[in-house]
Design an enzyme around this catalytic site. Structure first.
Site, PDB file in Angstrom:
ATOM      1  CE1 TYR A   1      -2.979  -3.109   0.654  1.00 12.67           C
ATOM      2  CE2 TYR A   1      -2.303  -3.063   2.960  1.00 12.67           C
ATOM      3  CZ  TYR A   1      -2.968  -3.691   1.911  1.00 12.67           C
ATOM      4  OH  TYR A   1      -3.625  -4.870   2.126  1.00 12.67           O
TER       5      TYR A   1
ATOM      6  N   GLY B   1       0.079   8.255  -1.910  1.00 17.67           N
ATOM      7  CA  GLY B   1      -0.229   8.352  -3.329  1.00 17.67           C
ATOM      8  C   GLY B   1      -1.510   7.659  -3.739  1.00 17.67           C
TER       9      GLY B   1
ATOM     10  N   GLY C   1      -7.175   3.120   7.651  1.00 16.46           N
ATOM     11  CA  GLY C   1      -7.703   1.780   7.871  1.00 16.46           C
ATOM     12  C   GLY C   1      -7.417   1.303   9.274  1.00 16.46           C
ATOM     13  CG  ASN C   2      -4.740  -1.945   9.514  1.00 15.90           C
ATOM     14  OD1 ASN C   2      -4.840  -1.534   8.357  1.00 15.90           O
ATOM     15  ND2 ASN C   2      -3.654  -2.549   9.950  1.00 15.90           N
ATOM     16  CE1 TYR C   3       0.751  -0.492  12.459  1.00 11.16           C
ATOM     17  CE2 TYR C   3      -0.006  -1.806  10.597  1.00 11.16           C
ATOM     18  CZ  TYR C   3       0.798  -1.664  11.722  1.00 11.16           C
ATOM     19  OH  TYR C   3       1.632  -2.683  12.093  1.00 11.16           O
TER      20      TYR C   3
ATOM     21  CG  ASP D   1      -0.957   3.830   3.786  1.00 10.86           C
ATOM     22  OD1 ASP D   1      -1.709   3.138   3.083  1.00 10.86           O
ATOM     23  OD2 ASP D   1      -0.475   3.432   4.849  1.00 10.86           O
TER      24      ASP D   1
ATOM     25  CE1 TYR E   1      -5.927   2.554  -0.540  1.00 13.28           C
ATOM     26  CE2 TYR E   1      -4.332   2.234   1.204  1.00 13.28           C
ATOM     27  CZ  TYR E   1      -5.158   1.710   0.236  1.00 13.28           C
ATOM     28  OH  TYR E   1      -5.220   0.344   0.042  1.00 13.28           O
TER      29      TYR E   1
END
Length: 706
Positions: free
Chosen positions: A311, A315, A395-397, A313, A317
């Site tokens: 991922y 670029g 998300g999760n982090y 994160d 998202y």
């Protein structure tokens, strides 16, 4: 602990009311941009704003304007548009001065796609639920569409023929046992769907193994999971009775000898611009622009449903849009100044994340100290740092990015990693009794796949001006021989990085390797170049094979350092369009012309971050892990620049009452990033610590924090 209410002008305006060319886009400007774009004949009901940000003027234009030698640069924005129905994608420049779109480039998808929209994420659950193959696969695993939360993820690039020219997301599933149950404890493994968001179809379903869904709760916010509260901790109160030492004018901050501009971008998050240090009355530039321009999270599990987990994160998202509002949190301590983060949503309308950026001072122990055995001199000074930070949840982090400025001219950037592991089912021991080689078991039957977090810091350097170069510095061992008969000698080896193509460098702690950014035209009082040294943390670069797709897409992460000539078009380490990009963009393209970086206007691309073999202690929520780099002056000053910091006047006290709960909420009282346990003011007269000791201050038995 209080919120700092500093009077501010309109964002980026100077005293004459002229907007600074690097000032953040305002809500009113976002509205203007929206109106310009939506009035175009090409804009449709299904067109969405994938990105809106300031199109920064060329550095030399800004510097010329500031020096009174040039005109105010044109105010422009960059706008990326996606038609959700057709996938039609454009990259546009909008002139706010002219009130018009001045350029448009159409993307064909061959060199990457626009960033993923939240609207695309939201559509995926319904898309997969309509496919009977997905429903049957869930049923076979003992669960249903209603009990499952789908996680849409960026696709990477694997040259699958059916994905050519299409916007693809890859989907994993997690079971939720009841509302409020944290889904990461229950991965539905062995199953993945590849989804075309425009046609709303599954292009490929991977159903490779029926693995047991882990059953144990991961609800870290459940008192039953937390256990009995720890009751022995006493309050720590951070006070600044005379207020903070910084001043804020719009988005320009002055603190001690530092001056800089606080910026924000929906892709990069927090941006610091034009950092300078005032030395003997001269405002000396150090960094023109600093940001985390990319963040790669590559996973090391090669299973059929996970090999593609890589991922970007920023670029892919745009992690700035997930910035946390810190108003009600416990993320800063002391006298807090918050900055709002304003951006455009996917319909082009402005929205603001209140208190998205936090700034405060922290005590940082001893700055310098000496007790002299010959003169009896006993001097000590307290260190402090200015902290500028923001947190984003992807998300999760959860990631916090903290920039620290110190009294001695040091600059640090620290990433704080917390949140929840991205989990898998743990397959257990093999037939030969060996553990699964690509994940840790963090709870019964629950895996934490091995992965990395590789951050790219873009450091647009300006050490004492625009003529900079980079020297690689490391230890040189000296063999026993003439001049070193006893074998104790070692020396310093310095190698000038001459061009872009040879600038890729790897950290090596065994030789204390660092990179010294020097000015090729300015010297210090010893006649040597003024400089700032980048000290990296020695950690692995990208661990994927050099022939892999991810290595092609993220060449920046294969080295700790690249150096390029400044080019305003070269903004991101992995290129402008990262989603489904086959590779060859970003740093790979920037260094291809092998331009000189010796005595030029240069940019450093520094990769740093941890390699994570998850522990049971990282579950069900991860204690903060840290990664950082440091920039320290090396010959930039002629002597210790913190000599004139006055001695601290101790205000030792005990039994300080902690603020009540209501006051804590109102004032933004926070948890323990700070370390001070006593109020240590500075003597107006600069009285020495030894003098303070003789008057009942800091003596041999001082307990006030010295």
């Amino acid at each position: 602990m209080t919120l700092v209410d500093t009077p501010t002008t309109t964002s980026g305006e100077n005293e004459a009311g002229t907007q600074h060319p690097l000032a953040n886009l305002t809500a009113a400007e976002f509205v203007t941009i929206r109106d310009i774009v939506t009035s175009s004949d090409d804009f449709t009901e299904t067109t969405r704003f994938a990105y809106v940000g300031l199109d920064e003027p060329h550095k030399r234009e800004v510097l010329a304007w500031q020096a009174g030698e040039g005109v105010l640069p044109e105010r422009r924005a960059r706008v990326m548009l996606l038609d959700m129905a057709t996938g039609h994608s454009t990259d546009n420049i909008v002139s706010l001065d002219a009130g018009a779109v001045v350029s448009t480039a159409v993307l064909d998808g061959s060199a990457g796609q626009l960033p993923i929209l939240v609207e695309e994420f939201d559509a995926v659950a319904d898309i997969v639920a309509e496919d009977p193959r997905w429903v049957e696969a869930l049923t076979r695993r003992g669960t249903t569409v209603e009990d499952v939360k789908v996680v849409p993820l960026s696709a990477g690039y694997y040259d699958f023929p059916e994905e050519e020219g299409r916007r693809i997301l890859r989907v994993l599933a997690f079971r939720q046992d009841y509302p409020g149950d944290h889904v990461w404890a229950h991965p539905v493994d062995g199953l993945s769907a590849y989804v075309d968001t425009a046609s709303r179809t599954i292009t490929r379903l991977i159903d490779s193994a029926d693995l047991a869904i882990p059953a144990e709760s991961g609800n870290f916010d459940d008192p039953a999971v937390q256990g009995s509260p720890l009751t022995t901790l006493k309050p720590i109160v951070i006070t600044q009775p005379e207020g903070p030492s910084f001043t804020v004018d719009g988005d320009v901050v002055s603190w001690a000898n530092w001056k800089f501009q606080v910026g924000f971008d929906v892709r990069e998050g927090l941006v610091l611009r034009q950092l300078s240090f005032t030395d003997a009355g001269e405002e000396r530039p150090v960094i023109y622009r600093a940001s985390i321009n990319e963040m790669l999270v590559p996973y090391g599990d090669p299973s059929p449903v996970r090999f593609w987990q890589n991922y970007f994160d920023t670029g892919e998202y745009l992690f700035g849009r997930f910035t946390n509002s810190l108003a009600l949190g416990c993320d800063c301590v002391g006298e807090i100044k918050y900055f709002d983060a304003t951006m455009a949503d996917e319909t082009g309308n402005p929205f603001t994340i209140k208190n998205g950026i936090c700034m405060h001072e922290e005590d940082f122990g001893t700055l310098w100290k000496h007790s002299d055995i010959y003169t009896g001199s006993n001097e000590v000074r307290r260190s402090r740092r200015l902290v500028i930070s923001f947190f984003t949840t992807v998300g999760n982090y959860d990631y916090g990015f903290y920039w620290y400025l110190y009294l001695d001219g040091t600059i640090e950037c620290e990433a704080k990693l917390t949140g929840i592991l991205f989990t898998s089912a743990y397959p257990g021991l093999s037939a030969s009794g060996e553990d699964y080689p690509y994940a840790s078991e963090v709870a019964p039957g629950l895996g934490g796949p091995y992965h990395q977090h590789l951050f790219s810091a873009r450091l647009d350097m300006m050490v004492d001006g625009l003529s900079n170069a980079v020297d690689e510095v490391e230890v040189g061992r000296v063999p026993v021989g003439p001049g070193n008969e006893h074998g104790n000698a070692f020396t310093k080896k310095t190698t000038r990085i001459s061009t872009e193509a040879v600038s890729g460098r790897v950290a090596d702690a065994s030789v204390a390797r660092s990179w010294n950014v020097v000015n090729t035209e300015k010297t210090n009082r010893m006649g040597r170049p003024t400089g700032y040294t980048l000290y990296p943390q020695d950690a692995p670069t990208l661990l994927a094979d050099a022939s892999s797709s991810i290595a092609a897409r993220a060449e920046f992460a294969t080295k700790h350092l690249f150096v390029t000539q400044y080019d305003p078009a070269e903004k991101y380490a992995a290129g402008d369009f990262v989603h489904q990009n086959p590779g060859g963009d970003g740093v790979s393209k920037y260094i291809a012309d092998d331009a000189s970086v010796d005595g030029e206007d240069i940019v450093l691309w520094h990769t740093f971050g941890p390699t994570h073999f998850p522990r049971p202690e990282d579950w069900p929520v991860m204690p903060v892990d840290y990664a950082k780099f440091t920039l320290k002056p090396y010959g930039f000053f002629g002597k210790n620049p913190a000599l004139n910091v006055p001695a601290a006047v101790p205000h030792c006290s005990s039994g300080i009452a902690s603020p009540d709960a209501a006051a804590s909420d109102e004032l933004g009282v926070a948890d323990g990033d700070g370390v001070a346990s006593a109020d240590l003011g500075l003597s107006a007269s600069g009285a020495s610590a030894s003098a303070a000791a003789s008057s009942g201050g800091c003596g041999d038995n001082c307990t006030c924090g010295h």
